[in-house]
Motif scaffolding. Structure first.
Motif, PDB file in Angstrom:
ATOM      1  N   VAL A 163       0.772  -1.015  -0.051  1.00  0.00           N
ATOM      2  CA  VAL A 163       0.021  -0.008  -0.030  1.00  0.00           C
ATOM      3  C   VAL A 163       0.922   1.290  -0.011  1.00  0.00           C
ATOM      4  O   VAL A 163       1.927   1.347   0.949  1.00  0.00           O
ATOM      5  CB  VAL A 163      -0.858   0.018   1.254  1.00  0.00           C
ATOM      6  N   GLU A 166      -3.489   5.853   1.294  1.00  0.00           N
ATOM      7  CA  GLU A 166      -4.688   5.587   1.706  1.00  0.00           C
ATOM      8  C   GLU A 166      -5.691   6.775   1.189  1.00  0.00           C
ATOM      9  O   GLU A 166      -5.309   8.027   1.674  1.00  0.00           O
ATOM     10  CB  GLU A 166      -4.547   5.368   3.241  1.00  0.00           C
ATOM     11  N   VAL A 206      -1.877  -6.828   2.961  1.00  0.00           N
ATOM     12  CA  VAL A 206      -2.986  -6.513   2.623  1.00  0.00           C
ATOM     13  C   VAL A 206      -3.458  -7.748   1.610  1.00  0.00           C
ATOM     14  O   VAL A 206      -2.681  -8.324   0.883  1.00  0.00           O
ATOM     15  CB  VAL A 206      -2.801  -5.404   1.801  1.00  0.00           C
ATOM     16  N   VAL A 260     -11.334  -4.855   0.005  1.00  0.00           N
ATOM     17  CA  VAL A 260     -10.043  -5.079   0.819  1.00  0.00           C
ATOM     18  C   VAL A 260     -10.768  -6.155   1.748  1.00  0.00           C
ATOM     19  O   VAL A 260     -11.570  -6.088   2.382  1.00  0.00           O
ATOM     20  CB  VAL A 260      -9.443  -3.872   1.485  1.00  0.00           C
ATOM     21  N   TYR A 263      -6.035  -5.995   6.109  1.00  0.00           N
ATOM     22  CA  TYR A 263      -5.212  -4.670   5.853  1.00  0.00           C
ATOM     23  C   TYR A 263      -4.244  -4.220   7.259  1.00  0.00           C
ATOM     24  O   TYR A 263      -4.886  -4.326   8.325  1.00  0.00           O
ATOM     25  CB  TYR A 263      -6.248  -3.494   5.775  1.00  0.00           C
TER      26      TYR A 263
END
Length: 480
Positions: A163, A166, A206, A260, A263
């Motif tokens: 990631v 965000e 993730v 998702v 996470y």
């Protein structure tokens, strides 16, 4: 509801970004590298339209692989559905849609596992249930890729999916995953990590699932054996059942929050495979397919021996007996895993195949497949080497009569013999066959990993206790 093969093919014409040999593929259903295999997947979907097969393949209007089994009988019914689809490709399509379907059913059996305790306490339980519903109700083909690119010393940490941002609408991911088997032909692809991550590696922790046509998502295909095949007559397996493997590259791909699953929680990101029945469901499907594949290869060996006129020789009958024993072993592991079923989450999540037998199947399959291939090669002999380059030779006005005269055996005309041996070569000695041998060796991961897992999943304590009981049954006094 189920969809037809034609509906499946139409869904693949979505503008997905697939690359092969430096060129972008506009339509995988029409490209010579993918079209025949896409049609083979479509034929699996069409089986559900057969009234005689629907009770085997479907439960509640969806494929049985999506159903959470509640009993031993449900496991048996699910395996029969797996077997029917496996026979549709003779076991050579390893990651058919029922594979990840069974994984999604595993997720749905214990959704609470997706409620992590990591940074931010991300809760993916409802997202996991939504994934299961979406795939089942749409009869979708979901592939997955869980393997990180090989990174040597000094390669940095920018190769793996991670990631990088965000946002209010989701997370932005960047990086790659490898060995996306069947991804080119899928509707969705699930991206995650099955191996344990360090507790502080939240950046790579993730899991998500996206449509294959998501902007920024690229699939870079390996060599297409289908495209290299001259004809179905000359390469009957690779021309129709090359499920392909692709490198997945994400270039700042936006993953909506509802897509998702885990996470910033390393324990949960790996645990969704092991603390739910997902992985054992995978093994149930793949073990059934492996059994089917060995059946096919053994049948091929029998046909070759008969064509050679050697089927009654003692050495040949013994070799065929060994192969039939391998088939029985593969079958026994499936049946034993079902018979040793275990409750999931105290029964609230239904049942799963027995873990000890399922894990042991991985060891058996990786060791058995190369032996089976070697045994059949020995049975086939040099006939696999000296074959006409193409079926066209049989059709040529000058060459055809010569080939028919000199490539026959008593009781087997040249055309039938060439057809059989070309099938055998495609299964045993071609580049396609080499990929399958390597594939079966590592289908369930690296041997050093699953051997270690067997140590704690197997009945080591029981074995030790039995040996200890023998030792404790006598002492030095018995030496008198």
């Amino acid at each position: 509801m189920t969809r037809s093969g034609q509906e499946y093919l139409e869904a693949l014409r979505d503008g997905r970004e697939v690359w092969l040999d430096g060129e972008r593929v506009k339509d995988v259903t029409a490209h010579p590298a993918f079209r025949a295999t896409a049609a083979s997947f479509a034929r699996l979907y069409d089986l559900s339209a057969d009234p005689a097969l629907r009770p085997v393949l479907l439960k509640g209007g969806v494929h049985r692989a999506y159903a959470v089994p509640r009993s031993y009988e449900d496991l048996v019914a699910r395996r029969r559905a797996y077997k029917l689809w496996a026979e549709g490709s003779y076991g050579f399509l390893g990651r058919t849609p029922d594979h990840m379907a069974s994984g999604a059913a595993g997720f749905a059996a214990v959704p609470s596992v997706f409620t992590g305790e990591g940074d931010g306490g991300f809760d993916g339980a409802e997202h996991a249930l939504a994934l299961h519903r979406r795939l089942a109700e749409g009869d979708l083909f979901c592939a997955f890729t869980l393997t990180d690119p090989a990174a040597g010393p000094g390669a940095g940490d920018d190769l793996r999916i991670r990631v990088v941002e965000e946002r209010a609408g989701g997370v932005v991911v960047r990086g790659a995953k490898t060995v996306g088997t069947g991804a080119v032909f899928a509707d969705e692809i699930l991206v995650g990590t099955i191996e344990p991550l360090p507790a502080d590696d939240i950046e790579h922790a993730v899991t998500f699932s996206l449509p294959v046509d998501t902007p920024g998502l690229k699939l870079i295909s390996r060599t297409s054996y289908e495209q290299r095949a001259r004809s179905v007559f000359d390469q009957p397996l690779s021309a129709r059942y090359d499920e392909n493997d692709a490198l997945l590259v994400c270039e700042d791909v936006l993953v909506p929050w509802e897509r998702v699953l885990t996470y910033r929680d390393p324990a949960t990101t790996a645990g969704i495979w092991w603390r739910t029945p997902a992985y054992l469901n995978f093994v149930h499907q793949s073990a059934t397919r492996f059994w089917t594949k060995l059946e096919f290869l053994t049948g091929l060996a029998i046909l070759v021996a008969r064509s050679n006129g050697t089927d009654r020789l003692p050495a040949v009958t013994q070799a065929v007996g060994r192969l039939l024993g391998m088939v029985a072993q593969a079958k026994a592991f499936v049946l034993a895993a079902e018979a040793s079923w275990e409750e999931v989450d105290g029964g609230r999540g239904g049942v799963r195949p027995g873990q000890e037998i399922s894990f042991a199947q991985r060891i058996m399959a990786g060791e058995l497949y190369p032996r089976a291939v070697q045994d059949i090669k020995l049975l086939a002999g040099g006939g696999l080497i000296q074959l006409p380059a193409s079926g066209r030779d049989l059709l040529h006005p000058e060459l055809g009569p010569l080939v028919r005269q000199y490539v026959r055996t008593p009781g087997t005309p040249a055309e039938d013999r060439i057809k059989l041996l070309k099938l055998a070569w495609d299964a045993l000695g071609s580049e396609f066959a080499g990929r399958h041998e390597q594939y079966e060796r590592f289908y369930q991961g690296a041997p050093h990993v699953y051997h270690t897992m067997q140590t704690w999943a197997g009945a080591a304590d029981d074995c030790e206790a039995l040996a200890r009981a023998c030792l404790d049954g006598y002492d030095l006094g018995t030496a008198k």
